[in-house]
Design a protein around this motif. Structure first.
Motif, short mmCIF file in Angstrom:
data_model
loop_
_atom_site.label_atom_id
_atom_site.label_comp_id
_atom_site.label_asym_id
_atom_site.label_seq_id
_atom_site.Cartn_x
_atom_site.Cartn_y
_atom_site.Cartn_z
N ASP A 1 0.81 -1.22 0.00
CA ASP A 1 0.00 0.00 0.00
C ASP A 1 0.84 1.27 0.00
O ASP A 1 0.32 2.36 -0.20
N ARG A 2 2.17 1.14 0.16
CA ARG A 2 3.03 2.32 0.07
C ARG A 2 3.03 2.89 -1.35
O ARG A 2 3.46 4.02 -1.56
N ALA A 3 2.56 2.09 -2.31
CA ALA A 3 2.44 2.59 -3.68
C ALA A 3 1.52 3.81 -3.72
O ALA A 3 1.73 4.74 -4.50
N VAL A 4 0.48 3.80 -2.85
CA VAL A 4 -0.44 4.94 -2.78
C VAL A 4 0.30 6.17 -2.27
O VAL A 4 0.19 7.26 -2.85
N ASP A 5 1.07 6.01 -1.20
CA ASP A 5 1.79 7.14 -0.62
C ASP A 5 2.81 7.71 -1.62
O ASP A 5 2.98 8.93 -1.71
N THR A 6 3.47 6.82 -2.35
CA THR A 6 4.46 7.26 -3.35
C THR A 6 3.78 8.08 -4.44
O THR A 6 4.27 9.13 -4.86
N CYS A 7 2.64 7.60 -4.90
CA CYS A 7 1.91 8.29 -5.97
C CYS A 7 1.38 9.63 -5.47
O CYS A 7 1.43 10.64 -6.19
N VAL A 8 0.88 9.68 -4.24
CA VAL A 8 0.40 10.93 -3.65
C VAL A 8 1.54 11.94 -3.54
O VAL A 8 1.38 13.13 -3.87
N LYS A 9 2.70 11.48 -3.11
CA LYS A 9 3.87 12.35 -2.99
C LYS A 9 4.23 12.97 -4.32
O LYS A 9 4.53 14.17 -4.41
N ARG A 10 4.18 12.16 -5.38
CA ARG A 10 4.52 12.67 -6.71
C ARG A 10 3.47 13.67 -7.21
O ARG A 10 3.79 14.67 -7.85
N LEU A 11 2.20 13.41 -6.91
CA LEU A 11 1.14 14.34 -7.29
C LEU A 11 1.32 15.68 -6.58
O LEU A 11 1.18 16.74 -7.19
N ARG A 12 1.61 15.62 -5.28
CA ARG A 12 1.80 16.86 -4.52
C ARG A 12 2.98 17.67 -5.07
O ARG A 12 2.91 18.90 -5.15
N LYS B 1 4.03 17.76 -8.10
CA LYS B 1 3.71 18.34 -9.41
C LYS B 1 2.64 19.42 -9.34
O LYS B 1 2.70 20.40 -10.08
N LEU B 2 1.64 19.23 -8.47
CA LEU B 2 0.49 20.13 -8.46
C LEU B 2 0.54 21.17 -7.35
O LEU B 2 -0.09 22.22 -7.46
N GLY B 3 1.25 20.89 -6.26
CA GLY B 3 1.33 21.83 -5.14
C GLY B 3 0.18 21.65 -4.17
O GLY B 3 -0.93 21.25 -4.54
N GLU B 4 0.44 21.96 -2.91
CA GLU B 4 -0.57 21.80 -1.87
C GLU B 4 -1.81 22.65 -2.13
O GLU B 4 -2.94 22.23 -1.85
N LYS B 5 -1.62 23.84 -2.67
CA LYS B 5 -2.73 24.76 -2.91
C LYS B 5 -3.77 24.16 -3.85
O LYS B 5 -4.98 24.37 -3.69
N ASN B 6 -3.30 23.43 -4.85
CA ASN B 6 -4.20 22.90 -5.88
C ASN B 6 -4.61 21.45 -5.63
O ASN B 6 -5.38 20.89 -6.40
N LEU B 7 -4.08 20.86 -4.58
CA LEU B 7 -4.40 19.47 -4.25
C LEU B 7 -4.81 19.41 -2.78
O LEU B 7 -4.00 19.08 -1.92
N PRO B 8 -6.08 19.73 -2.48
CA PRO B 8 -6.55 19.77 -1.09
C PRO B 8 -6.71 18.38 -0.49
O PRO B 8 -7.81 17.92 -0.16
N LEU B 9 -5.59 17.70 -0.34
CA LEU B 9 -5.59 16.31 0.09
C LEU B 9 -5.06 16.21 1.51
O LEU B 9 -3.96 16.66 1.81
N LYS B 10 -5.85 15.61 2.38
CA LYS B 10 -5.48 15.47 3.78
C LYS B 10 -5.23 14.00 4.11
O LYS B 10 -6.01 13.12 3.72
N ALA B 11 -4.15 13.75 4.85
CA ALA B 11 -3.88 12.38 5.30
C ALA B 11 -4.78 12.04 6.48
O ALA B 11 -4.97 12.85 7.38
#
Length: 228
Positions: free
Chosen positions: A193-204, A206-216
């Motif tokens: 399941d760390r594949a999810v965390d890796t993919c989220v990290k890469r998204l953040r 590229k897109l930045g926290e401002k444009n990716l309102p994603l909370k852990a």
């Protein structure tokens, strides 16, 4: 810009012959003699297609293919030392786009590579003007896999795009890592399941926290929080 090919093959003579042919075809070619170095190059270069041998030192081709598929939809051609149906089926199952068996004619391999790249370019040319999601400086389009940040197109690998769309379609819901893996990677995915965390990290990144309102959600997963 020339397409880039990464050859991951432990036999130097075979690598040299493949590289010579591909360079003559106008490709930018990178080489790795083992799976570990291959992954390092892949993660640091913009690669359009990987030619991947199965029998590799340090990390075998199956492992390398799975790790690439955790983060990217880059084209992969598997090279098998024998024409075994089970090997070919497994290759397709874990995400290979095509395969070729040793011994092979390099011209055949080059033809496969050109065909795969042409097909991918053709699919990218299909536009869908329907906006799926718009938030802050971010715009995401539905079927064309187009993502724009401040009106500049951002290149997202398929898994990152699919993950972003899954979050968007499930706004304000707490999603477990298991749920995310099943929906985005598929129930047959054999990775962790760390594949999810890796993919989220890469998204953040590229897109930045401002444009990716994603909370852990601690110990559980993630929630895509959009003000309603």
């Amino acid at each position: 810009m020339n397409k880039s090919i990464l050859i991951i093959e432990d036999e130097q003579k075979i690598r040299r012959v493949m590289k010579d042919y591909l360079v003559k075809e106008g490709f930018q070619v990178y080489e790795a003699e083992d799976g570990e170095k291959g992954l390092e190059l892949f993660n640091n270069m913009n690669i359009d297609l990987v030619v991947l041998d199965i029998m590799l030192p340090k990390q075998d081709g199956w492992t390398v293919c799975r790790k690439i598929r955790e983060v990217s939809n880059t084209l992969i051609v598997m090279v098998t030392a024998r024409n075994e149906e089970d090997d070919n089926l497994l290759g397709y199952k874990i995400g290979a786009d095509d395969y070729i068996s040793k011994p092979f004619r390099v011209k055949v391999l080059v033809a496969k590579i050109n065909a795969l790249l042409k097909l991918k370019d053709k699919s990218k040319a299909i536009e869908d003007p329907t906006i799926l999601f718009e938030y802050s400086d971010l715009k995401v389009y539905l079927t064309s896999h187009k993502v724009y940040l401040k009106n500049e197109e951002i290149d997202l690998p398929l898994k990152q795009y699919d993950l972003l769309c899954y979050f968007i379609k499930n706004q304000n819901l707490a999603l477990s890592r298991t749920q995310i893996l099943d929906k985005v990677w598929g129930i047959d995915f054999e990775g962790e399941d760390r594949a999810v965390d890796t993919c989220v990290k890469r998204l953040r990144a590229k897109l930045g926290e401002k444009n990716l309102p994603l909370k852990a959600v601690w110990g559980y997963g993630y929630r895509f929080e959009v003000n309603q």
